[in-house]
Structure formats: C-alpha cells, structure tokens
Design a protein around this motif. Structure first.
Motif, mmCIF file in Angstrom:
data_model
loop_
_atom_site.group_PDB
_atom_site.id
_atom_site.type_symbol
_atom_site.label_atom_id
_atom_site.label_comp_id
_atom_site.label_asym_id
_atom_site.label_seq_id
_atom_site.Cartn_x
_atom_site.Cartn_y
_atom_site.Cartn_z
ATOM 1 N N THR A 172 -30.422 12.522 -46.782
ATOM 2 C CA THR A 172 -29.712 13.211 -47.865
ATOM 3 C C THR A 172 -30.561 14.309 -48.485
ATOM 4 O O THR A 172 -30.037 15.338 -48.900
ATOM 5 C CB THR A 172 -29.295 12.228 -48.969
ATOM 6 O OG1 THR A 172 -30.453 11.564 -49.478
ATOM 7 C CG2 THR A 172 -28.290 11.215 -48.434
ATOM 8 N N HIS A 177 -32.989 6.259 -37.194
ATOM 9 C CA HIS A 177 -32.560 5.737 -38.489
ATOM 10 C C HIS A 177 -31.041 5.764 -38.550
ATOM 11 O O HIS A 177 -30.413 6.776 -38.268
ATOM 12 C CB HIS A 177 -33.160 6.569 -39.626
ATOM 13 C CG HIS A 177 -33.219 5.825 -40.912
ATOM 14 N ND1 HIS A 177 -32.102 5.648 -41.706
ATOM 15 C CD2 HIS A 177 -34.229 5.198 -41.548
ATOM 16 C CE1 HIS A 177 -32.436 4.963 -42.773
ATOM 17 N NE2 HIS A 177 -33.720 4.670 -42.705
ATOM 18 N N ALA A 178 -30.441 4.645 -38.909
ATOM 19 C CA ALA A 178 -28.981 4.518 -38.886
ATOM 20 C C ALA A 178 -28.294 5.309 -39.992
ATOM 21 O O ALA A 178 -27.128 5.665 -39.863
ATOM 22 C CB ALA A 178 -28.592 3.046 -39.000
ATOM 23 N N SER A 179 -28.994 5.597 -41.057
ATOM 24 C CA SER A 179 -28.394 6.279 -42.204
ATOM 25 C C SER A 179 -28.758 7.762 -42.208
ATOM 26 O O SER A 179 -29.801 8.169 -41.695
ATOM 27 C CB SER A 179 -28.896 5.613 -43.492
ATOM 28 O OG SER A 179 -28.216 6.124 -44.606
ATOM 29 N N PHE A 221 -32.667 8.577 -47.555
ATOM 30 C CA PHE A 221 -31.493 8.331 -46.727
ATOM 31 C C PHE A 221 -30.303 7.863 -47.564
ATOM 32 O O PHE A 221 -30.479 7.329 -48.662
ATOM 33 C CB PHE A 221 -31.821 7.286 -45.650
ATOM 34 C CG PHE A 221 -32.885 7.738 -44.687
ATOM 35 C CD1 PHE A 221 -32.545 8.513 -43.590
ATOM 36 C CD2 PHE A 221 -34.210 7.402 -44.885
ATOM 37 C CE1 PHE A 221 -33.516 8.945 -42.696
ATOM 38 C CE2 PHE A 221 -35.195 7.833 -44.000
ATOM 39 C CZ PHE A 221 -34.842 8.606 -42.902
ATOM 40 N N ALA A 222 -29.115 8.043 -47.031
ATOM 41 C CA ALA A 222 -27.882 7.703 -47.736
ATOM 42 C C ALA A 222 -27.794 6.214 -48.096
ATOM 43 O O ALA A 222 -27.151 5.856 -49.075
ATOM 44 C CB ALA A 222 -26.672 8.102 -46.895
ATOM 45 N N ASP A 223 -28.459 5.360 -47.323
ATOM 46 C CA ASP A 223 -28.409 3.913 -47.609
ATOM 47 C C ASP A 223 -29.413 3.489 -48.680
ATOM 48 O O ASP A 223 -29.568 2.301 -48.970
ATOM 49 C CB ASP A 223 -28.627 3.102 -46.332
ATOM 50 C CG ASP A 223 -30.015 3.290 -45.721
ATOM 51 O OD1 ASP A 223 -30.876 3.971 -46.310
ATOM 52 O OD2 ASP A 223 -30.220 2.728 -44.617
ATOM 53 N N GLY A 224 -30.111 4.473 -49.281
ATOM 54 C CA GLY A 224 -31.078 4.162 -50.334
ATOM 55 C C GLY A 224 -32.500 3.963 -49.840
ATOM 56 O O GLY A 224 -33.431 3.853 -50.641
ATOM 57 N N SER A 225 -32.708 3.906 -48.548
ATOM 58 C CA SER A 225 -34.058 3.742 -48.010
ATOM 59 C C SER A 225 -34.774 5.100 -47.967
ATOM 60 O O SER A 225 -34.160 6.147 -48.178
ATOM 61 C CB SER A 225 -34.003 3.108 -46.610
ATOM 62 O OG SER A 225 -33.359 3.980 -45.711
ATOM 63 N N ASP A 226 -36.055 5.033 -47.712
ATOM 64 C CA ASP A 226 -36.839 6.260 -47.600
ATOM 65 C C ASP A 226 -37.909 6.085 -46.545
ATOM 66 O O ASP A 226 -38.155 4.979 -46.068
ATOM 67 C CB ASP A 226 -37.455 6.651 -48.942
ATOM 68 C CG ASP A 226 -38.563 5.707 -49.380
ATOM 69 O OD1 ASP A 226 -38.446 4.477 -49.139
ATOM 70 O OD2 ASP A 226 -39.549 6.179 -49.960
ATOM 71 N N HIS A 238 -30.230 13.985 -40.059
ATOM 72 C CA HIS A 238 -30.572 12.773 -39.314
ATOM 73 C C HIS A 238 -32.031 12.846 -38.903
ATOM 74 O O HIS A 238 -32.639 13.917 -38.874
ATOM 75 C CB HIS A 238 -29.684 12.633 -38.070
ATOM 76 C CG HIS A 238 -29.857 13.781 -37.114
ATOM 77 N ND1 HIS A 238 -30.779 13.761 -36.094
ATOM 78 C CD2 HIS A 238 -29.257 14.996 -37.056
ATOM 79 C CE1 HIS A 238 -30.729 14.912 -35.430
ATOM 80 N NE2 HIS A 238 -29.811 15.676 -36.003
#
Length: 147
Positions: free
Chosen positions: A54, A49-51, A136-141, A45
């Motif tokens: 990774t 950031h919500a996601s 991040f897991a949601d695909g963002s960076d 984490h």
C-alpha cells in the motif's frame, strides 16, 4: 573525455525521468547521440507476499549522499563515450506508482548509454545505504535491506 555528473542526489521531493533526461541533454550540449533513462517505480506487489503493497518509505544512512556520489563517479568513469549522467533516489514516504529511483545517461552512441545506465542501476542498488520499509494491505510490514 570526462563525464559530467550533473546530479547524484537523494531527494525527499518527487523525481521524474524527463527532468533527468533534460539535465543530461543540456550538459551534453548537443554532442550526445543517445539519451537513455531508467525510472524505478513503487509497485503494488512484492515477491511472494500474499497482500498488496500500500505504501513504503525509504530511510538512509547519513553517509548515503556521499556514497551515491562516489558510486556514480566511479561507475560513470568505466564506460567510454559517455557525456553526462544524472541519478536520484527518493527517501521518505512513497505511494504505489511514485518514482523511487531515476538514472539518465547521455552518450555518443546507444550502446555505451544503455551499458552505463544498467551498471549505475545495479551498483547504486547494491551499494547505496538505503532501506525500504513496505506496508501491506493486510496490516503486515517488511524491511528490505537495500534500495
């Protein structure tokens, strides 16, 4: 007393605290009453950031190895009673749980060992030209401006 800097390096390979502690213990040759270490690990984490994080990668400026040596030499000379220091920072891709940053200090007593360890962590993070790219897991960076 001159501080022995036994390691001040960027590393593409895995780093760990026990090997750094052994380096400073060996360099102090039985004269240190305290060995203090810090290991900074990749967490899952970051901030608000919500996601989940990774993976991440560290990129460095070409001057980073020399800057690291300068910072470690300068800061190590600022605390009396220190015998040896070892510092490594990872570059490249890391997974959650991997160790990204290690500092080990051997000193005559615990107070200077803790003091120098904390100063080295703060100064290396502030001055080393290394940048973190988090995925991040949601695909963002996200790019973070310093180690």
């Amino acid at each position: 007393m001159t501080v022995r800097v036994v390691r001040a390096a960027l590393a593409a390979e895995t780093i760990d605290l026990p090997s750094h502690e052994q380096l400073v213990a060996d360099a102090a040759a039985g004269s240190a009453g305290a060995i203090v270490g810090f290991a900074g690990a990749v967490r899952n984490h970051d901030g608000d950031h919500a996601s989940a994080v990774t993976t991440l990668s560290y990129s460095s400026h070409p001057s980073a190895p020399e800057v690291l040596v300068e910072v470690v030499d300068e800061v190590s000379a600022s605390v009396a009673g220190v015998r040896a220091v070892a510092v490594s920072h990872r570059v490249g891709e890391l997974d959650v749980g991997d160790v990204a940053f290690v500092v080990a200090v051997a000193a005559d007593h615990r107070a200077p060992a803790f003091e120098l360890c904390a100063r080295l962590v703060d100064e290396v993070k502030a001055r080393l030209p290394v940048w973190k790219h988090q995925l991040f897991a949601d695909g963002s960076d996200e790019w973070v401006g310093s180690a």
